[in-house]
Enzyme design. Sequence first.
Site, short mmCIF file in Angstrom:
data_model
loop_
_atom_site.label_atom_id
_atom_site.label_comp_id
_atom_site.label_asym_id
_atom_site.label_seq_id
_atom_site.Cartn_x
_atom_site.Cartn_y
_atom_site.Cartn_z
N ALA A 1 10.67 3.62 -1.43
CA ALA A 1 12.19 2.82 -1.28
C ALA A 1 11.97 1.43 -2.21
O ALA A 1 13.25 1.15 -2.83
CB ALA A 1 12.75 2.61 -0.12
N ALA A 2 10.91 0.55 -1.91
CA ALA A 2 11.02 -0.77 -2.73
C ALA A 2 10.70 -0.41 -4.05
O ALA A 2 11.32 -1.13 -4.91
CB ALA A 2 9.69 -1.29 -2.25
N GLY B 1 3.57 4.25 5.23
CA GLY B 1 4.65 3.83 6.06
C GLY B 1 5.26 2.56 5.84
O GLY B 1 6.05 2.11 6.64
N LEU B 2 4.64 1.77 4.71
CA LEU B 2 5.55 0.50 4.73
C LEU B 2 6.59 0.41 3.51
O LEU B 2 6.69 -0.67 3.10
CB LEU B 2 3.99 -0.48 3.85
CG LEU B 2 3.34 -0.42 5.23
CD1 LEU B 2 1.96 -1.37 4.59
CD2 LEU B 2 3.67 -1.36 6.32
N GLY B 3 7.14 1.56 3.08
CA GLY B 3 8.16 1.58 2.22
C GLY B 3 8.05 1.40 0.91
O GLY B 3 9.02 1.27 0.29
N SER B 4 6.85 1.63 0.43
CA SER B 4 6.62 1.61 -1.12
C SER B 4 7.58 2.38 -1.82
O SER B 4 8.25 1.82 -3.01
CB SER B 4 5.36 1.66 -1.41
OG SER B 4 4.76 3.10 -1.44
N ASP C 1 14.42 3.40 5.79
CA ASP C 1 13.69 2.64 4.69
C ASP C 1 14.57 2.03 3.49
O ASP C 1 14.37 0.77 3.31
CB ASP C 1 12.77 3.60 3.97
CG ASP C 1 11.61 3.74 4.80
OD1 ASP C 1 11.35 3.62 5.88
OD2 ASP C 1 10.33 3.94 3.91
N PRO D 1 0.91 -1.12 0.09
CA PRO D 1 -0.04 0.00 -0.04
C PRO D 1 0.95 1.32 0.00
O PRO D 1 2.02 1.26 0.64
CB PRO D 1 -0.73 -0.18 1.47
CG PRO D 1 -0.70 -1.59 1.74
CD PRO D 1 0.69 -2.28 1.21
O1 PMV Z 1 6.43 6.43 7.90
P1 PMV Z 1 7.27 5.86 7.49
O2 PMV Z 1 7.49 4.34 7.72
O3 PMV Z 1 7.87 6.22 6.21
O4 PMV Z 1 8.49 6.14 8.76
C1 PMV Z 1 8.93 7.27 9.05
C2 PMV Z 1 10.06 7.19 9.83
C3 PMV Z 1 10.31 8.30 10.41
O5 PMV Z 1 11.27 8.05 11.57
C4 PMV Z 1 9.47 9.26 11.17
C5 PMV Z 1 11.12 9.41 9.60
C6 PMV Z 1 12.58 8.57 9.16
O6 PMV Z 1 12.86 9.42 8.11
O7 PMV Z 1 13.10 7.81 9.61
#
Ligand code: PMV
Length: 310
Positions: free
Chosen positions: A106-107, A101-104, A148, A97
């Site tokens: 960078a993936a 925040g699941l890294g799409s 990520d 998704p």
């Molecule tokens: O929402 P995500 O999984 O992309 O995580 C952000 C993580 C933070 O620590 C809030 C920001 C970062 O760049 O590490």
Amino acid sequence: MTTASAPGKIILFGEHAVVYGRPAIAVPVALIRVTVEVTDLPQGHAGVRIRSQMVAVDADLDELDLQHPLAFAVSQIFAAIEVDDAAVRIDIDSTIPMASGLGSGAAVTVALARALGEHFQRPISPERQSRIAFQVDRLHHGTPSGIDNTVIALEQPIYFVKGEDPLAFRVAVEVPLVIADSGHPSPTSESVGLVRERWLEDRPAYEDMFDAIAHVVDAARQHLEQGDIGALGPAMNANHRLLQRLGVSTPELDTLIASARAAGADGAKLSGGGLGGNIIALAADGDTAGLANVLRRAGAVNTIETRLRP
Ligand code: PMV
């Protein structure tokens, strides 16, 4: 044709504090992936065609703005492998998704780097995949910590401190987790911006909270390495309390977390930037399906069951 893929990721411990030089732990989520297919164009055709339903793109590389994330990623990768006259079609598919925040992001870059590197027989090392994905993330998110791209390119649990070599480590016990999506978008730049504003207003208080998070992260790494799953849930709860104090939780996230705990989860916390996005909950008894049901009934729009394995 060449196919390659890259996994999603979750942050287990240490989000936000990691932006301020504290450690964080992230793990790949192999079940959700970006897949990239590279196909040579028929004789007589030139150029690079990029297709991705996920971001509604079906265009020649030349037509895209250079700041477009896909165009930027592909150009960076071609520069890295020193290819300048490709005649290929690139198809990008994803089960990760987006913007949760699941890294799409960078993936996508890592899968592109793997597929193009292999297709042109110039394989790109995981470290280099990670560096390219970091450049792409930086273009779009300002000041990413780099966690990520690192965990996705290395595809191992990572103990990460900004500016230091990432440390890959093994977990000593199976860790059954449920990831539950609140359904609210999680704008990482907003949550990072909010924390920065508050940190500027009251640095000592925020530095103390970051130190407290660092303490939880270091303890959690020991629990994971020593297989002490009983201590992991309380560490997740402690980390979540600190994220609440930073100001990045929401009533929706807190409701999901409370439901998980009420249903017997050993610990739960938001994961990633917060203000929306996902929570993670630990089902130490292994019943991730039961916990996923509870979370969906409590309002999660999507759940993913995943296991860290020794
Ligand atoms: O929402 P995500 O999984 O992309 O995580 C952000 C993580 C933070 O620590 C809030 C920001 C970062 O760049 O590490």
